[in-house]
Write a protein that holds these residues in place. Structure first.
Motif, PDB file in Angstrom:
ATOM      1  N   LYS A 164     -32.983 -64.715  71.104  1.00 18.43           N
ATOM      2  CA  LYS A 164     -31.724 -65.333  70.685  1.00 18.43           C
ATOM      3  C   LYS A 164     -30.554 -65.048  71.623  1.00 18.43           C
ATOM      4  CE  LYS A 164     -33.236 -63.490  67.149  1.00 18.43           C
ATOM      5  NZ  LYS A 164     -33.524 -62.643  65.985  1.00 18.43           N
ATOM      6  N   THR A 214     -34.416 -60.847  56.793  1.00 20.47           N
ATOM      7  CA  THR A 214     -34.270 -59.461  56.341  1.00 20.47           C
ATOM      8  C   THR A 214     -33.258 -59.356  55.202  1.00 20.47           C
ATOM      9  OG1 THR A 214     -34.800 -58.686  58.549  1.00 20.47           O
ATOM     10  CG2 THR A 214     -33.652 -57.128  57.119  1.00 20.47           C
ATOM     11  N   LYS A 235     -27.548 -67.037  65.521  1.00 23.32           N
ATOM     12  CA  LYS A 235     -28.267 -68.270  65.180  1.00 23.32           C
ATOM     13  C   LYS A 235     -27.301 -69.433  64.895  1.00 23.32           C
ATOM     14  CE  LYS A 235     -32.337 -65.789  63.539  1.00 23.32           C
ATOM     15  NZ  LYS A 235     -32.896 -65.003  62.429  1.00 23.32           N
TER      16      LYS A 235
HETATM   17  N1  HSE Z   1     -34.590 -60.137  62.052  1.00 26.62           N
HETATM   18  C1  HSE Z   1     -34.704 -61.550  61.993  1.00 26.62           C
HETATM   19  C2  HSE Z   1     -34.680 -61.973  60.527  1.00 26.62           C
HETATM   20  C3  HSE Z   1     -35.974 -61.985  62.666  1.00 26.62           C
HETATM   21  O1  HSE Z   1     -34.772 -61.100  59.653  1.00 26.62           O
HETATM   22  O2  HSE Z   1     -34.526 -63.146  60.240  1.00 26.62           O
HETATM   23  C4  HSE Z   1     -36.073 -63.428  63.012  1.00 26.62           C
HETATM   24  O3  HSE Z   1     -35.054 -63.873  63.863  1.00 26.62           O
END
Ligand code: HSE
Length: 346
Positions: free
Chosen positions: A128, A184, A227
């Motif tokens: 990312k 997460t 994102k």
């Molecule tokens: N740590 C990120 C999440 C992983 O929990 O979405 C995927 O980008």
């Protein structure tokens, strides 16, 4: 026909997920899509490096990592090349950039991708950092060097969030993109609602492999921020920097907040959004929101992600799917590889 000669920069969970899929589907990929490929090199700072211009035995690589934790005992080939030498000097024509993510600096991945594009090699990546920070530069560099770069797996892993906006919804007049883009935190909020404490829920998310190496990136909203900047800039054509986007994570949400929301018929979600304003600028944010239980996003629980595109001609279009995981992210890379293959075959 062009054969893709693949070099992997990084051989962690995602890189291994990709080669497992490539191995499993080798015949099918050739029959269905005409894809012919070999994996010629792997370079990982911890697991070691191996290069064989005639192609590596993928099963052997996977077995070695499972048995010894590294690939140093691979029986033949050239060993010890670092990432940049692997990118520049192998006979690869497609680089899979899956080194670690540093959302603040984007390095070393930015240097890897620039070196690959300047060497006129195609790039697929799930990292990312570089896309959130310098997507425009990388896309221009690819164009200048007449090669392709794809990064579907940077948002919602293999669930086609970016391609949906860029390709399928092209011309639909997207006015807003918003949703749950971090697995997460969604997992933690779901488990806390079931009665688990914050620390235990976070530990479970780490054990299940959803969390970033430094989970602060998840719980403080930096991952979601990266994102939404990618979506705003790549899909909506914006030019946002991370610092322009207000960010709040989930660390201040207490069990009492969750119970109070429940009483109101609502559920906390970490929402990332980007929206066109009247002056055509884009405003983006990452913040916890209380969502009414009858809203589609309220039903998205655990590590699942969801994104709603608000468009002129279709109204709301929502995609729901995994946002993290070995296979799900490995698949994102495969899909990008197939896309590049179709493109260069034309
Ligand atoms: N740590 C990120 C999440 C992983 O929990 O979405 C995927 O980008």
């Amino acid at each position: 026909m062009t054969e893709l000669k693949i070099a992997l920069i990084g051989f962690g969970v995602v890189g291994q997920g990709l080669v497992e899929i490539l191995l499993e589907q080798k015949k099918e990929l050739k029959v269905k899509y005409g894809l012919e490929f070999s994996v010629v090199a792997v370079s990982d700072t911890i697991k070691g490096s191996i290069y064989d211009e005639t192609g590596l035995d993928i099963q052997k690589l996977l077995d070695l990592v499972k048995e010894t934790g590294n690939i140093n005992d691979y029986p033949n080939g050239v060993k010890g090349w670092d990432s940049l030498k692997t990118i520049k000097e192998t006979n690869s024509n497609l680089i899979v950039e899956v080194s670690w993510t540093d959302i603040k600096t984007g390095e070393p991945a930015i240097s890897h991708v620039k070196a690959a594009l300047k060497s006129q090699k195609h790039v697929v990546m799930t990292n990312k950092g570089p896309i959130a920070l310098v997507a425009r530069d990388l896309l221009s560099l690819a164009e200048a060097n007449n090669v392709q770069i794809r990064f579907e797996g940077t948002v919602l892993s293999g669930t086609p969030a970016i391609n949906l906006g860029l390709n399928n919804l092209a011309g639909s007049k997207i006015s807003k993109i918003a949703g749950i883009v971090n697995g997460t935190t969604n997992y933690i909020l779901t488990e806390m609602e079931k009665g688990l404490g914050y620390d235990e829920a976070l530990k479970q998310a780490q054990d299940l492999g959803y969390a970033e190496a430094d989970p602060t990136a998840d719980v403080e909203g930096y991952d979601a921020l990266g994102k939404i900047v990618i979506l705003a800039n790549v899909v909506m054509g914006g030019n946002l920097t991370k610092d322009q986007v207000p960010r709040q994570g989930i660390t201040k949400i207490t069990v009492k907040d969750i119970e109070d929301a429940k009483k109101e018929g609502k559920r906390w979600k970490l929402i990332a959004g980007a929206e066109f304003k009247k002056d055509n600028s884009i405003e983006a944010y990452v913040r916890p929101e209380k969502i009414p239980l009858d809203h589609p996003l309220a039903a998205v629980t655990g590590p699942i992600n969801a994104l709603t595109y608000t468009t002129k001609y279709l109204g709301d279009v929502t995609i729901v799917g995994p946002g993290a995981g070995r296979e799900a992210t490995g698949f994102g890379l495969l899909n990008d590889i197939l896309d590049i293959y179709r493109y260069i075959k034309k």
